[in-house]
Design an enzyme around this catalytic site. Sequence first.
Site, PDB file in Angstrom:
ATOM      1  N   CYS A 161      17.501  15.988 -27.450  1.00  0.00           N
ATOM      2  CA  CYS A 161      16.896  15.798 -26.500  1.00  0.00           C
ATOM      3  C   CYS A 161      17.464  15.686 -25.526  1.00  0.00           C
ATOM      4  O   CYS A 161      17.087  15.961 -24.691  1.00  0.00           O
ATOM      5  CB  CYS A 161      15.725  14.666 -27.054  1.00  0.00           C
ATOM      6  SG  CYS A 161      14.870  14.632 -28.633  1.00  0.00           S
ATOM      7  N   HIS A 220      12.782  12.283 -20.515  1.00  0.00           N
ATOM      8  CA  HIS A 220      12.377  13.095 -21.851  1.00  0.00           C
ATOM      9  C   HIS A 220      10.719  12.978 -21.937  1.00  0.00           C
ATOM     10  O   HIS A 220      10.511  11.240 -21.513  1.00  0.00           O
ATOM     11  CB  HIS A 220      13.525  12.657 -22.884  1.00  0.00           C
ATOM     12  CG  HIS A 220      13.535  13.431 -24.046  1.00  0.00           C
ATOM     13  ND1 HIS A 220      12.890  14.480 -24.538  1.00  0.00           N
ATOM     14  CD2 HIS A 220      13.612  13.049 -25.431  1.00  0.00           C
ATOM     15  CE1 HIS A 220      11.714  14.395 -25.497  1.00  0.00           C
ATOM     16  NE2 HIS A 220      12.976  13.127 -26.156  1.00  0.00           N
ATOM     17  N   ASN A 231       6.710  15.475 -28.365  1.00  0.00           N
ATOM     18  CA  ASN A 231       7.755  15.603 -28.243  1.00  0.00           C
ATOM     19  C   ASN A 231       8.057  16.545 -28.253  1.00  0.00           C
ATOM     20  O   ASN A 231       8.053  16.883 -29.502  1.00  0.00           O
ATOM     21  CB  ASN A 231       8.691  14.163 -28.798  1.00  0.00           C
ATOM     22  CG  ASN A 231       9.819  14.625 -27.988  1.00  0.00           C
ATOM     23  OD1 ASN A 231      10.522  15.176 -28.257  1.00  0.00           O
ATOM     24  ND2 ASN A 231      10.656  12.946 -29.332  1.00  0.00           N
TER      25      ASN A 231
HETATM   26  O1  UT7 Z   1      12.738  12.359 -28.578  1.00  0.00           O
HETATM   27  C1  UT7 Z   1      14.300  11.373 -28.985  1.00  0.00           C
HETATM   28  C2  UT7 Z   1      13.444  10.028 -29.188  1.00  0.00           C
HETATM   29  N1  UT7 Z   1      12.637   9.488 -29.904  1.00  0.00           N
HETATM   30  C3  UT7 Z   1      11.550   8.683 -28.982  1.00  0.00           C
HETATM   31  O2  UT7 Z   1      11.919   8.364 -28.198  1.00  0.00           O
HETATM   32  C4  UT7 Z   1      11.412   7.910 -29.808  1.00  0.00           C
HETATM   33  C5  UT7 Z   1      11.268   6.616 -30.210  1.00  0.00           C
HETATM   34  N2  UT7 Z   1       9.964   6.089 -31.270  1.00  0.00           N
HETATM   35  C6  UT7 Z   1       8.351   6.047 -30.714  1.00  0.00           C
HETATM   36  O3  UT7 Z   1       8.120   6.011 -30.059  1.00  0.00           O
HETATM   37  C7  UT7 Z   1       7.861   5.015 -31.708  1.00  0.00           C
HETATM   38  O4  UT7 Z   1       8.764   3.656 -32.129  1.00  0.00           O
HETATM   39  C8  UT7 Z   1       7.333   5.808 -32.445  1.00  0.00           C
HETATM   40  C9  UT7 Z   1       5.771   6.460 -32.113  1.00  0.00           C
HETATM   41  C10 UT7 Z   1       7.265   6.615 -33.014  1.00  0.00           C
HETATM   42  C11 UT7 Z   1       6.327   4.987 -33.927  1.00  0.00           C
HETATM   43  O5  UT7 Z   1       5.475   3.532 -33.192  1.00  0.00           O
HETATM   44  P1  UT7 Z   1       6.229   2.107 -33.703  1.00  0.00           P
HETATM   45  O6  UT7 Z   1       5.157   1.430 -32.460  1.00  0.00           O
HETATM   46  O7  UT7 Z   1       7.112   1.557 -33.009  1.00  0.00           O
HETATM   47  O8  UT7 Z   1       5.284   1.352 -34.622  1.00  0.00           O
HETATM   48  P2  UT7 Z   1       6.266   1.628 -35.991  1.00  0.00           P
HETATM   49  O9  UT7 Z   1       6.661   2.497 -36.744  1.00  0.00           O
HETATM   50  O10 UT7 Z   1       6.797   0.014 -36.270  1.00  0.00           O
HETATM   51  O11 UT7 Z   1       4.655   1.290 -37.249  1.00  0.00           O
HETATM   52  C12 UT7 Z   1       4.253  -0.013 -36.686  1.00  0.00           C
HETATM   53  C13 UT7 Z   1       2.293   0.499 -38.160  1.00  0.00           C
HETATM   54  C14 UT7 Z   1       3.339   0.306 -39.617  1.00  0.00           C
HETATM   55  O12 UT7 Z   1       2.022  -0.230 -40.263  1.00  0.00           O
HETATM   56  P3  UT7 Z   1       2.624  -2.197 -40.281  1.00  0.00           P
HETATM   57  O13 UT7 Z   1       3.872  -1.510 -40.874  1.00  0.00           O
HETATM   58  O14 UT7 Z   1       2.723  -2.508 -39.107  1.00  0.00           O
HETATM   59  O15 UT7 Z   1       1.335  -2.090 -41.403  1.00  0.00           O
HETATM   60  C15 UT7 Z   1       3.269   2.118 -39.887  1.00  0.00           C
HETATM   61  O16 UT7 Z   1       3.509   2.243 -41.368  1.00  0.00           O
HETATM   62  O17 UT7 Z   1       2.229   1.593 -37.714  1.00  0.00           O
HETATM   63  C16 UT7 Z   1       2.125   2.357 -39.053  1.00  0.00           C
HETATM   64  N3  UT7 Z   1       2.380   3.517 -38.363  1.00  0.00           N
HETATM   65  C17 UT7 Z   1       1.339   4.586 -38.173  1.00  0.00           C
HETATM   66  N4  UT7 Z   1      -0.546   4.411 -38.607  1.00  0.00           N
HETATM   67  C18 UT7 Z   1      -0.660   5.072 -38.280  1.00  0.00           C
HETATM   68  C19 UT7 Z   1       3.557   4.711 -38.237  1.00  0.00           C
HETATM   69  N5  UT7 Z   1       3.009   5.789 -38.001  1.00  0.00           N
HETATM   70  C20 UT7 Z   1       1.771   5.685 -38.143  1.00  0.00           C
HETATM   71  C21 UT7 Z   1      -0.004   6.674 -38.223  1.00  0.00           C
HETATM   72  N6  UT7 Z   1      -0.356   6.445 -37.820  1.00  0.00           N
HETATM   73  N7  UT7 Z   1       0.944   7.801 -37.540  1.00  0.00           N
END
Ligand code: UT7
Length: 321
Positions: A113, A241, A271
């Site tokens: 990225c 980004h 992204n």
């Molecule tokens: O371009 C390169 C750089 N990349 C980035 O900068 C990405 C940075 N990270 C992010 O943008 C975020 O971490 C994500 C969008 C990828 C994920 O968001 P988050 O708030 O960190 O979610 P998480 O992975 O901690 O998941 C929270 C909850 C989990 O459920 P429980 O364990 O709390 O029950 C996941 O299973 O959300 C759940 N979850 C979803 N639910 C519905 C994860 N993905 C999804 C989904 N739909 N697509």
Amino acid sequence: MNGIKLRGTGSCVPRHVVTNEDLSRRMETSDAWITSRTGIRRRHHCGDESAAELCVQAARAALSRAGVAPEEIGVCIVATVTPEDLVPSAACTLQQALGLPEDTLCFDLNAACTGFLFALHTMECLLNASPRKFGLVLGAEALSRIINWEDRSTAILFGDGAAAAVVECREGWPSIGAVYGCRGDRTLLHVAGPGSGKRSLISMEGTQVFKFAVETIPRCMDAVLTRHGLGADDVDFFVFHQANARIIDLVVRKYAIPPEKYAKNLEEFGNTSAASIPLLLAQLEAEGTIGPGSRVLLVGFGGGLTWGAAIVEFTQGGRND
Ligand code: UT7
């Protein structure tokens, strides 16, 4: 070292739009979750278009906007982690498609990225050694080809697209003063290469990468502002980004950046890794938000891990050669 400025940008995204609703029919997710956690509503995925075709369209648009002919290009760099072919490189494919001179230095660059930032810095260094003063820098991705559809936390994030910038190098122009870095890490963000014998699919520890991003962006911004002897108020526009709207919101709040000085387009494109910064630049130039004389701070971060920032200006228009 003589500096570079942007002369003109262009972009091309695939026709096929994938909405959050489309994804929620394919996996256990919802528009409400995706929108609130990322800010993304749609993304464009390649159908029958190839990444190479997107590059050609984006490059042609940038050359036309810049008023620069293919034979004036001394260096062509494509930042990508998803080239259509490994050999020939996307940049060599462009050489042929655009009719760039055979002694144009053409190669691909992988900094995930942060690719467009690394490519701009590399371009500035190389144009100083080139007999021709114009360069073509692209960020281009077909990330839909490497999405792991079993992993809903990453499958919802990524889109495809290509964007190009024609840059010009002139004696006496200030350097873009890029700051950059990398920290080799295969655990937080990983895509296996062809040499691994594994399938190339994106895996990411999203929460850890989120933390890395919110720590790294201010570090990059402070470093690049110090390097240029500028304050945040001296910058006309900030282009981050486009990974997650929440990351951008945190940074904007920290620096009290007013709404007219930054933009988000991940609602429409998701992204797009190396393409994200130039896609937004091209959109902003096309709508007239930035243009001749604008001083723009760019910040990239992502896989590698990599990070970087630079301050670029647009030329005042008109050819002075
Ligand atoms: O371009 C390169 C750089 N990349 C980035 O900068 C990405 C940075 N990270 C992010 O943008 C975020 O971490 C994500 C969008 C990828 C994920 O968001 P988050 O708030 O960190 O979610 P998480 O992975 O901690 O998941 C929270 C909850 C989990 O459920 P429980 O364990 O709390 O029950 C996941 O299973 O959300 C759940 N979850 C979803 N639910 C519905 C994860 N993905 C999804 C989904 N739909 N697509």
